[in-house]
Design a protein around this motif. Structure first.
Motif, PDB file in Angstrom:
ATOM      1  N   ARG A  43     172.368  92.366  94.802  1.00  0.00           N
ATOM      2  CA  ARG A  43     171.357  91.324  94.678  1.00  0.00           C
ATOM      3  C   ARG A  43     170.046  91.697  95.351  1.00  0.00           C
ATOM      4  N   LEU A  44     170.133  92.279  96.557  1.00  0.00           N
ATOM      5  CA  LEU A  44     168.931  92.464  97.361  1.00  0.00           C
ATOM      6  C   LEU A  44     168.661  93.902  97.784  1.00  0.00           C
ATOM      7  N   VAL A  86     171.285  84.434 100.472  1.00  0.00           N
ATOM      8  CA  VAL A  86     170.516  85.205  99.492  1.00  0.00           C
ATOM      9  C   VAL A  86     169.357  84.366  98.962  1.00  0.00           C
ATOM     10  N   HIS A  89     166.232  84.746 100.529  1.00  0.00           N
ATOM     11  CA  HIS A  89     165.574  86.029 100.264  1.00  0.00           C
ATOM     12  C   HIS A  89     165.127  86.138  98.805  1.00  0.00           C
ATOM     13  N   THR A  92     162.185  88.422  97.974  1.00  0.00           N
ATOM     14  CA  THR A  92     162.531  89.846  98.051  1.00  0.00           C
ATOM     15  C   THR A  92     163.293  90.265  96.807  1.00  0.00           C
ATOM     16  N   GLU A  93     164.237  89.417  96.373  1.00  0.00           N
ATOM     17  CA  GLU A  93     165.033  89.728  95.188  1.00  0.00           C
ATOM     18  C   GLU A  93     164.142  89.811  93.949  1.00  0.00           C
ATOM     19  N   ARG A  96     162.159  92.903  93.968  1.00  0.00           N
ATOM     20  CA  ARG A  96     162.984  94.068  93.623  1.00  0.00           C
ATOM     21  C   ARG A  96     163.115  94.202  92.105  1.00  0.00           C
TER      22      ARG A  96
END
Length: 192
Positions: A43-44, A86, A89, A92-93, A96
Motif C-alpha cells: 500500500r505505502l 494507512v 497516510h 503518501t499512498e 506513490r
C-alpha cells in the motif's frame, strides 16, 4: 528458573491470556507481522510499512481489553487497525501511485519463463493499474486491497472495516469494475 511454554491456540485465547501475561501477545506478532508488513508495504512502500506494523501492534496491545473474544481469529481486527493507520497516510499512498504513473517501465525481467511472462504482463499494465488505484475512492480502494493484497474474506474485510458484508461486496464490485475499465476490460494474466 523455569521458562513458560509458548502459548498456542486461537488468537482470542492469546488476547485473553495477554491480559494477565502481556508476553502472550507476542505470539500474535509472530503470527501476523509478516502478513501485515506485506500488505502495508504494497500500500505505502517498504519504508513506512515497518513503522505502521509496529504501530498496529501497539494500538492492538493497548486495546486488547476491548477485543471481542467471540472472534477466534484476530487477523481482521489487526488488518482493521492497520487500514485505519494507512488511511492517515493517504496522501503518501496517492503520491506513490502518481509516481508510478510517471516512472518508466523497468525492462528487467526474471526467469523462469512463466515468471517472465507474468512479469511482462504486469509491467505492461503497471501504469494503468496505478492510475486506476489512485483514482478509486478511498473506501473502495481499502476493500479491494484488503481482499486482493491482504487475502481477507468478505466477512473478514467487513469486520476489519466495521461495515456490513453487503457494503464490502458493493465496494469490491465497484472497485473491480473501475480497475477493469482502466485496463481496457482485459485481464493481462489470462491467456488469449
Amino acid at each position: 528458573m523455569t521458562t513458560q511454554p509458548a502459548i498456542r491456540g486461537a488468537d482470542s485465547e492469546l488476547v485473553s491470556a495477554s491480559l494477565t501475561d502481556p508476553e502472550a501477545f507476542a505470539e500474535l506478532f509472530d503470527r501476523y507481522s509478516a502478513m501485515l508488513y506485506r500488505y502495508a508495504s504494497q500500500r505505502l512502500g517498504p519504508e513506512p510499512a515497518e513503522d505502521l506494523v509496529g504501530e498496529t501492534f501497539l494500538v492492538a496491545f493497548s486495546r486488547r481489553q476491548s477485543y471481542d473474544l467471540a472472534y477466534q481469529d484476530a487477523r481482521p481486527w489487526l488488518f482493521g487497525i492497520l487500514t485505519k493507520l494507512v488511511s492517515r497516510h493517504r496522501r503518501t499512498e496517492a503520491a506513490r501511485y502518481r509516481a508510478f504513473l510517471r516512472a518508466p517501465v523497468d525492462s528487467a525481467v526474471e526467469s523462469p519463463a512463466d515468471r517472465v511472462a507474468a512479469g511482462v504482463s504486469a509491467q505492461a499494465v503497471r501504469t494503468e493499474l496505478a492510475g486506476a488505484l489512485a483514482g478509486l475512492p478511498a473506501k473502495d480502494r481499502d476493500v479491494l486491497l484488503l481482499i486482493a493484497w491482504g487475502d481477507l474474506t468478505y466477512e473478514e474485510t467487513a469486520r476489519a472495516l466495521g461495515i456490513p458484508v453487503g457494503t464490502v461486496r458493493s465496494r469490491l464490485n465497484r472497485g473491480r469494475r473501475k480497475v477493469r475499465a482502466a485496463l481496457g476490460d482485459a485481464n493481462p494474466m489470462e491467456e488469449e
